[in-house]
Design a protein around this motif. Structure first.
Motif, PDB file in Angstrom:
ATOM      1  N   VAL A  98       0.834  -1.204   0.000  1.00  0.00           N
ATOM      2  CA  VAL A  98       0.000   0.000   0.000  1.00  0.00           C
ATOM      3  C   VAL A  98       0.871   1.257   0.000  1.00  0.00           C
ATOM      4  O   VAL A  98       0.588   2.226  -0.715  1.00  0.00           O
ATOM      5  CB  VAL A  98      -0.951  -0.011   1.221  1.00  0.00           C
ATOM      6  CG1 VAL A  98      -1.618   1.355   1.405  1.00  0.00           C
ATOM      7  CG2 VAL A  98      -2.006  -1.098   1.051  1.00  0.00           C
ATOM      8  N   ALA A  99       1.947   1.247   0.768  1.00  0.00           N
ATOM      9  CA  ALA A  99       2.820   2.421   0.853  1.00  0.00           C
ATOM     10  C   ALA A  99       3.531   2.694  -0.468  1.00  0.00           C
ATOM     11  O   ALA A  99       3.651   3.843  -0.898  1.00  0.00           O
ATOM     12  CB  ALA A  99       3.833   2.241   1.976  1.00  0.00           C
ATOM     13  N   ILE A 100       4.008   1.650  -1.133  1.00  0.00           N
ATOM     14  CA  ILE A 100       4.670   1.840  -2.434  1.00  0.00           C
ATOM     15  C   ILE A 100       3.655   2.316  -3.465  1.00  0.00           C
ATOM     16  O   ILE A 100       3.946   3.183  -4.301  1.00  0.00           O
ATOM     17  CB  ILE A 100       5.362   0.544  -2.903  1.00  0.00           C
ATOM     18  CG1 ILE A 100       6.462   0.138  -1.923  1.00  0.00           C
ATOM     19  CG2 ILE A 100       5.941   0.730  -4.301  1.00  0.00           C
ATOM     20  CD1 ILE A 100       7.132  -1.191  -2.265  1.00  0.00           C
ATOM     21  N   HIS A 101       2.454   1.756  -3.416  1.00  0.00           N
ATOM     22  CA  HIS A 101       1.409   2.178  -4.348  1.00  0.00           C
ATOM     23  C   HIS A 101       1.094   3.664  -4.166  1.00  0.00           C
ATOM     24  O   HIS A 101       0.863   4.386  -5.143  1.00  0.00           O
ATOM     25  CB  HIS A 101       0.143   1.336  -4.117  1.00  0.00           C
ATOM     26  CG  HIS A 101      -0.972   1.662  -5.063  1.00  0.00           C
ATOM     27  ND1 HIS A 101      -1.974   2.548  -4.748  1.00  0.00           N
ATOM     28  CD2 HIS A 101      -1.238   1.218  -6.325  1.00  0.00           C
ATOM     29  CE1 HIS A 101      -2.813   2.638  -5.760  1.00  0.00           C
ATOM     30  NE2 HIS A 101      -2.397   1.843  -6.734  1.00  0.00           N
ATOM     31  N   ARG A 102       1.112   4.131  -2.921  1.00  0.00           N
ATOM     32  CA  ARG A 102       0.793   5.527  -2.642  1.00  0.00           C
ATOM     33  C   ARG A 102       1.934   6.464  -3.037  1.00  0.00           C
ATOM     34  O   ARG A 102       1.704   7.527  -3.613  1.00  0.00           O
ATOM     35  CB  ARG A 102       0.476   5.707  -1.162  1.00  0.00           C
ATOM     36  CG  ARG A 102       0.025   7.108  -0.785  1.00  0.00           C
ATOM     37  CD  ARG A 102      -0.369   7.201   0.675  1.00  0.00           C
ATOM     38  NE  ARG A 102       0.785   7.137   1.568  1.00  0.00           N
ATOM     39  CZ  ARG A 102       1.116   6.107   2.320  1.00  0.00           C
ATOM     40  NH1 ARG A 102       0.390   5.006   2.297  1.00  0.00           N
ATOM     41  NH2 ARG A 102       2.182   6.145   3.099  1.00  0.00           N
ATOM     42  N   THR A 103       3.162   6.074  -2.732  1.00  0.00           N
ATOM     43  CA  THR A 103       4.300   6.977  -2.939  1.00  0.00           C
ATOM     44  C   THR A 103       4.988   6.784  -4.278  1.00  0.00           C
ATOM     45  O   THR A 103       5.732   7.660  -4.719  1.00  0.00           O
ATOM     46  CB  THR A 103       5.345   6.761  -1.836  1.00  0.00           C
ATOM     47  OG1 THR A 103       5.853   5.404  -1.910  1.00  0.00           O
ATOM     48  CG2 THR A 103       4.737   6.987  -0.457  1.00  0.00           C
ATOM     49  N   ARG A 104       4.766   5.614  -4.905  1.00  0.00           N
ATOM     50  CA  ARG A 104       5.435   5.262  -6.182  1.00  0.00           C
ATOM     51  C   ARG A 104       6.950   5.216  -6.023  1.00  0.00           C
ATOM     52  O   ARG A 104       7.696   5.456  -6.962  1.00  0.00           O
ATOM     53  CB  ARG A 104       5.070   6.261  -7.287  1.00  0.00           C
ATOM     54  CG  ARG A 104       3.584   6.334  -7.637  1.00  0.00           C
ATOM     55  CD  ARG A 104       3.079   5.004  -8.185  1.00  0.00           C
ATOM     56  NE  ARG A 104       1.834   5.126  -8.897  1.00  0.00           N
ATOM     57  CZ  ARG A 104       0.624   4.919  -8.370  1.00  0.00           C
ATOM     58  NH1 ARG A 104       0.544   4.557  -7.087  1.00  0.00           N
ATOM     59  NH2 ARG A 104      -0.458   5.042  -9.101  1.00  0.00           N
ATOM     60  N   SER A 105       7.399   4.910  -4.787  1.00  0.00           N
ATOM     61  CA  SER A 105       8.836   4.885  -4.517  1.00  0.00           C
ATOM     62  C   SER A 105       9.118   3.923  -3.374  1.00  0.00           C
ATOM     63  O   SER A 105       8.458   3.994  -2.332  1.00  0.00           O
ATOM     64  CB  SER A 105       9.324   6.293  -4.161  1.00  0.00           C
ATOM     65  OG  SER A 105      10.586   6.251  -3.533  1.00  0.00           O
ATOM     66  N   VAL A 106      10.117   3.054  -3.559  1.00  0.00           N
ATOM     67  CA  VAL A 106      10.519   2.143  -2.491  1.00  0.00           C
ATOM     68  C   VAL A 106      11.126   2.932  -1.329  1.00  0.00           C
ATOM     69  O   VAL A 106      10.839   2.664  -0.160  1.00  0.00           O
ATOM     70  CB  VAL A 106      11.521   1.096  -3.029  1.00  0.00           C
ATOM     71  CG1 VAL A 106      12.143   0.307  -1.876  1.00  0.00           C
ATOM     72  CG2 VAL A 106      10.837   0.151  -4.001  1.00  0.00           C
ATOM     73  N   THR A 107      11.949   3.926  -1.650  1.00  0.00           N
ATOM     74  CA  THR A 107      12.596   4.715  -0.603  1.00  0.00           C
ATOM     75  C   THR A 107      11.579   5.508   0.211  1.00  0.00           C
ATOM     76  O   THR A 107      11.613   5.509   1.445  1.00  0.00           O
ATOM     77  CB  THR A 107      13.621   5.678  -1.229  1.00  0.00           C
ATOM     78  OG1 THR A 107      14.596   4.924  -1.955  1.00  0.00           O
ATOM     79  CG2 THR A 107      14.314   6.503  -0.154  1.00  0.00           C
ATOM     80  N   ALA A 108      10.662   6.175  -0.468  1.00  0.00           N
ATOM     81  CA  ALA A 108       9.641   6.975   0.229  1.00  0.00           C
ATOM     82  C   ALA A 108       8.720   6.089   1.058  1.00  0.00           C
ATOM     83  O   ALA A 108       8.323   6.450   2.171  1.00  0.00           O
ATOM     84  CB  ALA A 108       8.831   7.788  -0.772  1.00  0.00           C
ATOM     85  N   ALA A 109       8.384   4.921   0.523  1.00  0.00           N
ATOM     86  CA  ALA A 109       7.528   3.996   1.271  1.00  0.00           C
ATOM     87  C   ALA A 109       8.235   3.524   2.535  1.00  0.00           C
ATOM     88  O   ALA A 109       7.627   3.425   3.606  1.00  0.00           O
ATOM     89  CB  ALA A 109       7.156   2.806   0.391  1.00  0.00           C
ATOM     90  N   GLY A 110       9.530   3.246   2.425  1.00  0.00           N
ATOM     91  CA  GLY A 110      10.296   2.828   3.587  1.00  0.00           C
ATOM     92  C   GLY A 110      10.318   3.898   4.669  1.00  0.00           C
ATOM     93  O   GLY A 110      10.152   3.601   5.855  1.00  0.00           O
ATOM     94  N   LYS A 111      10.514   5.158   4.259  1.00  0.00           N
ATOM     95  CA  LYS A 111      10.510   6.257   5.231  1.00  0.00           C
ATOM     96  C   LYS A 111       9.168   6.370   5.928  1.00  0.00           C
ATOM     97  O   LYS A 111       9.092   6.597   7.133  1.00  0.00           O
ATOM     98  CB  LYS A 111      10.858   7.565   4.531  1.00  0.00           C
ATOM     99  CG  LYS A 111      12.319   7.682   4.120  1.00  0.00           C
ATOM    100  CD  LYS A 111      12.600   9.019   3.468  1.00  0.00           C
ATOM    101  CE  LYS A 111      14.080   9.137   3.071  1.00  0.00           C
ATOM    102  NZ  LYS A 111      14.362  10.446   2.406  1.00  0.00           N
ATOM    103  N   ALA A 112       8.083   6.216   5.164  1.00  0.00           N
ATOM    104  CA  ALA A 112       6.743   6.325   5.748  1.00  0.00           C
ATOM    105  C   ALA A 112       6.480   5.219   6.761  1.00  0.00           C
ATOM    106  O   ALA A 112       5.736   5.414   7.727  1.00  0.00           O
ATOM    107  CB  ALA A 112       5.693   6.280   4.645  1.00  0.00           C
ATOM    108  N   LEU A 113       7.100   4.062   6.549  1.00  0.00           N
ATOM    109  CA  LEU A 113       6.876   2.911   7.425  1.00  0.00           C
ATOM    110  C   LEU A 113       7.997   2.706   8.430  1.00  0.00           C
ATOM    111  O   LEU A 113       7.985   1.717   9.180  1.00  0.00           O
ATOM    112  CB  LEU A 113       6.723   1.641   6.575  1.00  0.00           C
ATOM    113  CG  LEU A 113       5.527   1.610   5.616  1.00  0.00           C
ATOM    114  CD1 LEU A 113       5.605   0.386   4.714  1.00  0.00           C
ATOM    115  CD2 LEU A 113       4.215   1.631   6.386  1.00  0.00           C
ATOM    116  N   ALA A 114       8.972   3.632   8.439  1.00  0.00           N
ATOM    117  CA  ALA A 114      10.141   3.522   9.323  1.00  0.00           C
ATOM    118  C   ALA A 114      10.928   2.247   9.039  1.00  0.00           C
ATOM    119  O   ALA A 114      11.420   1.576   9.949  1.00  0.00           O
ATOM    120  CB  ALA A 114       9.723   3.587  10.786  1.00  0.00           C
ATOM    121  N   LEU A 115      11.071   1.918   7.751  1.00  0.00           N
ATOM    122  CA  LEU A 115      11.853   0.766   7.319  1.00  0.00           C
ATOM    123  C   LEU A 115      13.042   1.252   6.500  1.00  0.00           C
ATOM    124  O   LEU A 115      12.973   2.293   5.846  1.00  0.00           O
ATOM    125  CB  LEU A 115      11.005  -0.178   6.456  1.00  0.00           C
ATOM    126  CG  LEU A 115       9.817  -0.877   7.118  1.00  0.00           C
ATOM    127  CD1 LEU A 115       9.033  -1.653   6.069  1.00  0.00           C
ATOM    128  CD2 LEU A 115      10.282  -1.811   8.227  1.00  0.00           C
TER     129      LEU A 115
END
Length: 304
Positions: free
Chosen positions: A15-32
């Motif tokens: 869901v986070a990657i789908h929202r941000t279209r970025s692996v890096t941004a999704a990781g930041k949002a999830l604290a990963l």
């Protein structure tokens, strides 16, 4: 494909990657970390037997299967989160909640001190961050739980978004004590003729909630009188004190600066009224902690 073998935490990554279209941004949002997020995506691809995302010049683009899965999964995750939080009591005094708000540059100046003081008094172990979100993306950020609430000149029309009027204001002008309008008039209301003889400072932040200042001046056919366009409101006080320019700002800020710094405050004739709203997502309506925070904002700032 065996559903029991799927780690449900991976769905949050999808869901986070789908929202941000970025692996890096999704990781930041999830604290990963970026490697952990990439590893999660690899496991998802293996489980579903699909690429899920493909690279493009504008970021990762979802495959057809991903477009079917991600929105439904986000809805289910929000429902589960709400169900869990609704059954947890909220004690402000002992809460270590990290609140995430979306405020404009000016909103940070006007609202953050009061909110911080309220937290220190009523919820001293809690923390607060102002998350940079473009005005057009506020609804998506609320839905994704990237932020808890937003305050500003906002009227998102998206499904599931709630809003409540805090107060109405208009734009006013501030100037040094030495400035006077041409032609001279009586009182502190500036006519269109007087404005046409002045030069203006108008703040133009990038993720703006205050683009309507220029719209107002354009409607008055005065946009060519704008001489200075700073990106931040922090420069306004010095500009008003040290130049012969009129600084056009929201009324709440104009009153604050004029009282603290002995600046003149001027009413602009026929200036439009705008609404400042508290905005949140409907999925948080019944959550005790969110109700507490919304109550604090309304108690501090509502003049409706």
């Amino acid at each position: 494909m065996n559903f029991r073998q799927l780690d449900l935490n991976l769905l949050r990554v999808l869901v986070a990657i789908h929202r941000t279209r970025s692996v890096t941004a999704a990781g930041k949002a999830l604290a990963l970390s970026q490697p952990a997020t990439s590893n999660a995506l690899a496991r998802l691809r293996e489980f579903f037997g699909d690429d899920l995302f493909v690279r493009s010049p504008v970021g990762l683009q979802p495959t057809r299967l991903c477009e079917q899965l991600a929105p439904a999964m986000q809805s289910q995750l929000l429902a589960m989160e709400s169900l869990v939080l609704n059954h947890q009591p909220f004690e402000a005094l002992s809460s270590q909640r990290h609140w995430r708000l979306s405020l404009s540059d000016l909103g940070e100046i006007l609202f953050l001190p009061g909110l911080a003081a309220a937290l220190r008094s009523e919820s001293p172990q809690a923390s607060l961050s102002n998350i940079s979100v473009d005005a057009a993306q506020v609804a998506s950020a609320l839905e994704a739980r990237d932020i808890d609430i937003a305050i500003g000149i906002l009227k998102p029309q998206h499904r599931g978004i709630r809003s409540q009027l805090l107060f109405k204001e208009r734009y006013m002008a501030i100037s040094s004590q030495d400035w006077s309008p041409t032609p001279r008039g009586r009182g502190n209301t500036l006519s269109l003729a007087q404005l046409a003889q002045a030069r203006f400072v108008v703040v133009s932040p990038t993720a703006t909630f205050h683009g309507s200042v220029e719209k107002m001046l354009t409607a008055m056919k005065l946009q060519d009188r704008i001489l200075v366009r700073p990106r931040h409101f922090g420069a306004i006080a010095v500009l008003a004190q040290s130049t012969d320019l009129l600084c056009i700002v929201p009324e709440m800020y104009a009153r604050d600066l004029s009282q603290r710094l002995q600046l003149q405050m001027w009413t602009i004739e026929d200036a439009p009224v705008y609404e400042v709203n508290l905005v949140w997502h409907a999925s948080t309506d019944q959550e005790a902690d969110q109700q507490w925070m919304r109550g604090a904002v309304k108690r501090l700032f509502s003049r409706a």
